[in-house]
Design an enzyme around this catalytic site. Structure first.
Site, mmCIF file in Angstrom:
data_model
loop_
_atom_site.group_PDB
_atom_site.id
_atom_site.type_symbol
_atom_site.label_atom_id
_atom_site.label_comp_id
_atom_site.label_asym_id
_atom_site.label_seq_id
_atom_site.Cartn_x
_atom_site.Cartn_y
_atom_site.Cartn_z
ATOM 1 N N HIS A 75 40.787 51.860 29.289
ATOM 2 C CA HIS A 75 40.676 51.405 30.684
ATOM 3 C C HIS A 75 39.475 50.269 30.584
ATOM 4 O O HIS A 75 39.474 49.105 30.960
ATOM 5 C CB HIS A 75 40.357 52.409 31.597
ATOM 6 N N GLU A 76 38.436 50.645 29.821
ATOM 7 C CA GLU A 76 37.163 49.794 29.799
ATOM 8 C C GLU A 76 37.365 48.498 28.729
ATOM 9 O O GLU A 76 36.932 47.412 29.129
ATOM 10 C CB GLU A 76 35.938 50.664 29.016
ATOM 11 N N HIS B 159 38.905 46.140 31.061
ATOM 12 C CA HIS B 159 38.345 45.104 31.752
ATOM 13 C C HIS B 159 37.441 44.100 30.920
ATOM 14 O O HIS B 159 37.375 43.079 31.197
ATOM 15 C CB HIS B 159 37.085 46.227 32.084
ATOM 16 N N GLU C 198 40.872 47.572 39.234
ATOM 17 C CA GLU C 198 40.920 48.790 38.670
ATOM 18 C C GLU C 198 42.286 49.095 38.455
ATOM 19 O O GLU C 198 42.618 49.672 37.378
ATOM 20 C CB GLU C 198 40.329 49.986 39.634
#
Lengths: 189, 406
Positions: free
Chosen positions: B145-146, B149, B231
């Protein structure tokens, strides 16, 4: 009169210059994409090499605990030496997928040996092995993504013109043999 | 995802331009208020200088400021080899040019964030509480997930916005204090210089009012920056990288079930985290930046057929009954089946009771802080602080003297 000549001159000289600049732009993008494909490919190689280096240590540590799994170890060692001695890509791919299969089986049978799972040294080796297996899979995944992107680019208009001019060739995907998925399940009546 | 990257780059430029306009205006008003109509230019020049400094700072060390304000400590692979392995795996999967730097935050609440200017200078920070609670597949989901980003370039925008918002909050604090002290001063020395004091006071007053009106506005922009959309997109990207929706889903579940509030987060850094770091009453307000975590989990759990952007899109529509979330160009027909979970033997069983979790967090932070872990032959492990002067230590249980390997 002089102004008209000037304008004509600008157009005649300007359009080819613009075209060349545009071509250079596309060419550079293609080179960049091709380099990314190469880079992704070398990443797979790096991880396969790392796996080869890891295996002897792992086998040495686990052997003492897993007396009944001689067959598994033999399979691993054999696949490793075949993969390291492979003469061409097809041979290497086959041996590497056999090695992957043997190692994943090994990681499953480890469950039956609680003593082994308490060994700190083995745990760190196992983490290294798991991670290397993942890295191989992810490197392959990334390589295929890059190839898809690159192949699309060299086939689509207008970049296909530049690609054709400078001989950018299509690349192959890295397919892996998955015996479990390929084999037709045997049904006995 | 090219569209998202483009949007983020454009937003970064807009943010900087908006900030410049705002400061120029403020400088002009101040100049006029202080030195008459012709001093407006001086104010604008000063304002441009401030803007330039602010921009330079946020570009060159914005990530460092955010990391430091979250009390994140850079760590080496020995502290948590698995974390490093997982970050490297995800770096390879996302074809990032360079592995992000890894930070650990000494905080028992499970959370994580990414920051940096571009993929080359990115950093990922995770809390000790996260490492103690998650198993390998779950940690992989969070890291993916990071990394998403980073791939989507959310980090530059968020870092710029964070530093800008932080400095505005700081400036308004400074002026509010100034107002406070000048009013005290005015009262105490009321005999002399009454009129000059009054002038300064008026200006501080105006400034304080302008800034305290605008600070929440900028905060709102910042929160929009981290809209729910980012998100969701990072979740979709994470699933496509790991090919394993259940990892992220069960990580989010563990994060949602944790009742610990994060000490190291503040109002400015809160939107950067994977999940809202605050629990309790003020959560409702801040939650506007984070999609409801239960919804994110439901979307992920519904993706049993495939893990492509298209599958996420379909699942998103089915769960939220809203229009699409993924940019149309990214929604392609690519049949990517999910992978099976990692072998159970590779999953360190995550501790269930809180004593165990706290123990693991303590050990982790000791490693981060350079403690030496010294096993004794009687079975216990001594934890020697880095500034321990003697070359040997005595085992508290069996009394044996053990040499400290430094």
């Amino acid at each position: 009169m002089a102004a008209a000549v000037m304008i004509l001159l600008f157009v005649v000289l300007g359009i080819p210059i613009l075209l060349v600049l545009w071509g250079i732009g596309i060419y550079n993008t293609l080179v960049q994409l091709r380099n990314q494909v190469e880079n992704a490919w070398s990443q797979i190689d790096v991880q396969l090499k790392r796996r080869h280096d890891l295996i002897p240590n792992l086998v040495e540590t686990a052997k003492g605990y897993m007396k009944h799994e001689r067959e598994t170890f033999e399979k691993i060692t054999e696949a490793r030496s075949r993969a390291m001695g492979a003469k061409n890509v097809a041979e290497a791919a086959k041996a590497e997928s056999a090695l992957s299969g043997a190692l994943s089986q090994f990681l499953l049978v480890v469950e039956n040996y609680p003593d082994l799972k308490a060994n700190q040294n083995f745990l760190s080796l196992q983490e290294a092995l798991t991670s290397t297996e993942n890295k191989i899979a992810f490197a392959r995944q990334a390589y295929n993504d890059q190839v898809l992107f690159y192949n699309n680019k060299i086939q689509m208009f207008p970049s296909n013109l530049v690609a054709g001019m400078f001989g950018f060739a299509k690349r192959d995907f890295f397919e892996i043999e998955q015996p479990a998925q390929r084999e037709v399940p045997k049904v006995q009546f | 995802m090219w569209e998202q990257i483009r949007i983020n780059k454009r937003n970064s430029v807009l943010l900087l331009a908006g900030m410049a306009l705002f400061l120029l205006l403020l400088g002009f008003i101040l100049g006029v208020a202080l030195g008459g109509p012709e001093a407006g230019w001086v104010g604008m020049i000063v304002a441009s200088a401030i803007w330039l400094i602010l921009m330079l700072v946020s570009f060159t060390s914005g990530d460092q400021i955010l990391l430091a304000s979250s009390r994140a400590v850079p760590v080496n692979p020995d502290v948590h080899p698995q974390l490093f392995n997982i970050v490297e795996e995800m770096t390879i999967a996302a074809s990032l040019p360079k592995m992000p730097k890894i930070y650990i935050i000494n905080d028992p609440a499970p959370n994580a964030f990414a920051t940096g200017r571009n993929p080359q200078t990115a950093s990922v920070a995770v809390t000790a509480g996260l490492l103690a609670r998650l198993n390998r597949d779950e940690l992989q989901g969070v890291i993916a997930h990071e990394i998403s980003h980073i791939v989507h370039r959310d980090i530059l925008y968020v870092t710029l916005a964070g530093v800008m918002l932080g400095s505005i909050v700081l400036l308004s604090q400074v002026f509010l204090r100034g107002l406070y002290y000048s009013s005290i001063g005015g009262r105490r020395y009321s005999s002399g210089g009454r009129s000059r004091d009054g002038g300064a006071q008026a200006i501080f007053f105006i400034l304080a009012i302008i800034l305290s009106i605008l600070a929440p506005l900028f905060a709102q922009i910042f929160y929009f920056a981290l809209s729910r959309r980012r998100e969701y997109l990072a979740d979709a990207g994470a699933v496509r990288l790991t090919r394993y929706p259940e990892g992220l889903a069960s990580a989010l579940e563990k994060i949602a079930n944790s009742s610990v509030s994060m000490q190291a987060a503040n109002a400015v850094t809160a939107p950067m985290y994977i999940a809202n770091p605050f629990r309790g009453r003020n959560a409702a307000h801040l939650f506007s930046t984070h999609p409801p975590i239960e919804e994110r989990i439901r979307i992920l759990r519904r993706m049993s057929q495939g893990v492509s952007y298209r599958d996420y899109e379909e699942s998103y529509r089915a769960v939220t009954r809203r229009a699409g979330i993924i940019p149309p160009s990214a929604v392609k027909d690519e049949p990517i089946p999910p992978r099976s979970p990692s072998a159970p033997s590779t999953q360190t069983p995550a501790p269930t009771d809180s004593t165990q979790v706290n123990r693991q967090i303590g050990d982790l932070m000791r490693k981060v802080n350079g403690f030496i872990f010294l096993p004794c032959s009687c079975g216990i492990t001594m934890k020697i602080p880095p500034n321990f002067p003697a070359p040997k230590a005595q085992c508290p249980r069996c009394g044996q003297i053990v040499a400290i390997r430094r």
